[in-house]
Design an enzyme around this catalytic site. Sequence first.
Site, PDB file in Angstrom:
ATOM      1  N   ASP A 255       0.824  -1.204   0.000  1.00  0.00           N
ATOM      2  CA  ASP A 255       0.000   0.000   0.000  1.00  0.00           C
ATOM      3  C   ASP A 255       0.862   1.259   0.000  1.00  0.00           C
ATOM      4  OD1 ASP A 255       0.910  -0.113   2.585  1.00  0.00           O
ATOM      5  OD2 ASP A 255      -1.056  -0.046   3.536  1.00  0.00           O
ATOM      6  N   SER A 256       2.179   1.082   0.082  1.00  0.00           N
ATOM      7  CA  SER A 256       3.093   2.217  -0.107  1.00  0.00           C
ATOM      8  C   SER A 256       2.987   2.790  -1.506  1.00  0.00           C
ATOM      9  CB  SER A 256       4.537   1.790   0.177  1.00  0.00           C
ATOM     10  OG  SER A 256       4.883   0.627  -0.550  1.00  0.00           O
TER      11      SER A 256
ATOM     12  N   ASP B 118      -0.958  -6.169  -0.021  1.00  0.00           N
ATOM     13  CA  ASP B 118      -1.294  -5.537   1.257  1.00  0.00           C
ATOM     14  C   ASP B 118      -2.798  -5.414   1.459  1.00  0.00           C
ATOM     15  OD1 ASP B 118       0.994  -5.089   2.677  1.00  0.00           O
ATOM     16  OD2 ASP B 118       1.313  -3.058   1.962  1.00  0.00           O
TER      17      ASP B 118
ATOM     18  N   LYS C 292      -0.912  -9.339   3.204  1.00  0.00           N
ATOM     19  CA  LYS C 292      -0.110  -8.858   4.333  1.00  0.00           C
ATOM     20  C   LYS C 292      -0.984  -8.016   5.254  1.00  0.00           C
ATOM     21  CE  LYS C 292       3.306  -5.778   3.801  1.00  0.00           C
ATOM     22  NZ  LYS C 292       2.892  -4.637   4.681  1.00  0.00           N
TER      23      LYS C 292
ATOM     24  N   GLU D 164      -0.918  -5.608   8.772  1.00  0.00           N
ATOM     25  CA  GLU D 164      -0.116  -4.869   9.744  1.00  0.00           C
ATOM     26  C   GLU D 164      -0.670  -5.055  11.155  1.00  0.00           C
ATOM     27  OE1 GLU D 164       0.483  -0.758   8.905  1.00  0.00           O
ATOM     28  OE2 GLU D 164       1.298  -1.099   6.898  1.00  0.00           O
TER      29      GLU D 164
ATOM     30  N   GLU E 130       9.892  -4.036  10.228  1.00  0.00           N
ATOM     31  CA  GLU E 130      10.298  -2.745   9.667  1.00  0.00           C
ATOM     32  C   GLU E 130      10.827  -1.810  10.748  1.00  0.00           C
ATOM     33  OE1 GLU E 130       8.629   0.922   6.856  1.00  0.00           O
ATOM     34  OE2 GLU E 130       7.436  -0.899   7.111  1.00  0.00           O
TER      35      GLU E 130
END
Length: 278
Positions: free
Chosen positions: A43-44, A82, A112, A114, A181
Site C-alpha cells: 500500500d506504499s 497488502d 499482508k 499490519e 520494519e
Amino acid sequence: MKTTKDFWVMKNEGKKIVMITAYDYPSAKQAEQAGADIILVGDSLGNVVLGYDSTVYVTMEDMIHHGKAAKRGAPNTFIVADMPFMSCHLSIRDTLLNGARLIQETGAQAVKVEGADEMIPHIKALVRAGIPVVSHLGLTPQTAAVLGGFKVQGKDGEAARKMLEDVKECQEAGAFALVLECIPKQLAQEISTTLTIPTIGIGAGVHTDGQVLVYHDILTYGVNRAPKFVKAYANADQLMLKGLQDYADEVRSMNFPDDEHSFTMKEEELKTLYGGRG
C-alpha cells in the site's frame, strides 16, 4: 513459483529470501526477471505512485488495480498484496470479504496484515479460510501517527519485550512469514532466531531471513528522499531525465523523427494523390 513451504525451507537452510515491492506490470516484470523470490504489492503505492503523503488513503480498489497489473507482469512469482487501511479492522466478515477479493481479483498468493493485538483474530480467520498471511510488525505505516511518526520501534527493553510477544502471537495465529520494519538489528536477530517462520527485514539489519526494498528506492526512480535503510543500486531518475531532455531537444531542432523513424510511400502512389500530377 515458490510456495509458503519453500520459504520455510529457505529459512532452515540459511538461504536469504529476496522480496521486492513493485506496483505495476513493468516493475513486477523486472522484479521477476531479476529473480525475486516474492513480490509485494504494497500500500506504499499511495506514497510512491499516487503521490499521497500517507498510505491511509489507499483503497481496496487501488490495491486490486495495481495487484492485477503486477500479477500480469510476474505470473511466475509468489505475490503478496497488502490489506489496505481499515480493510481488516471493522469485523471478521469484512476481513474475509476483503481478503478474498484481493486473492480472487488480483491472483496474489497471500495478503499482508499490519499489527498484532486486536489483529490476531483477523489473522486467524484469514488463515482458517485458506488465505496465507504475512504479518507486519515494527514500524507499521498505516498506524504511524499512533506510533509517533516514522521512527525506529522497539528501542527500549519494554517495547522490545512487547514486540517479542507480538511476533509469537502472529506466528501462533498462522502467519507464514513476518515483515519487520525499522527495528534495532539486535532485536530483529533475536526474533528471527526465536521464530520458526521466516522474517523479512526492511531497516532491521542483516540477520533477518530475507530483505525487502521498494523497486523505486532500489533504482532511485521518482524518489525525493529515501529513508536511512535504503541503499540505491542505480540512478534511474538521472538516466530517464536525460532521455526525456534529449527527446525534447531533438523535437525542437527537427532531428526527430528522422528517416529511420518515418514511413514513406512509392513515388507512383504519391502521384495519384495529386491527381497524376508529377
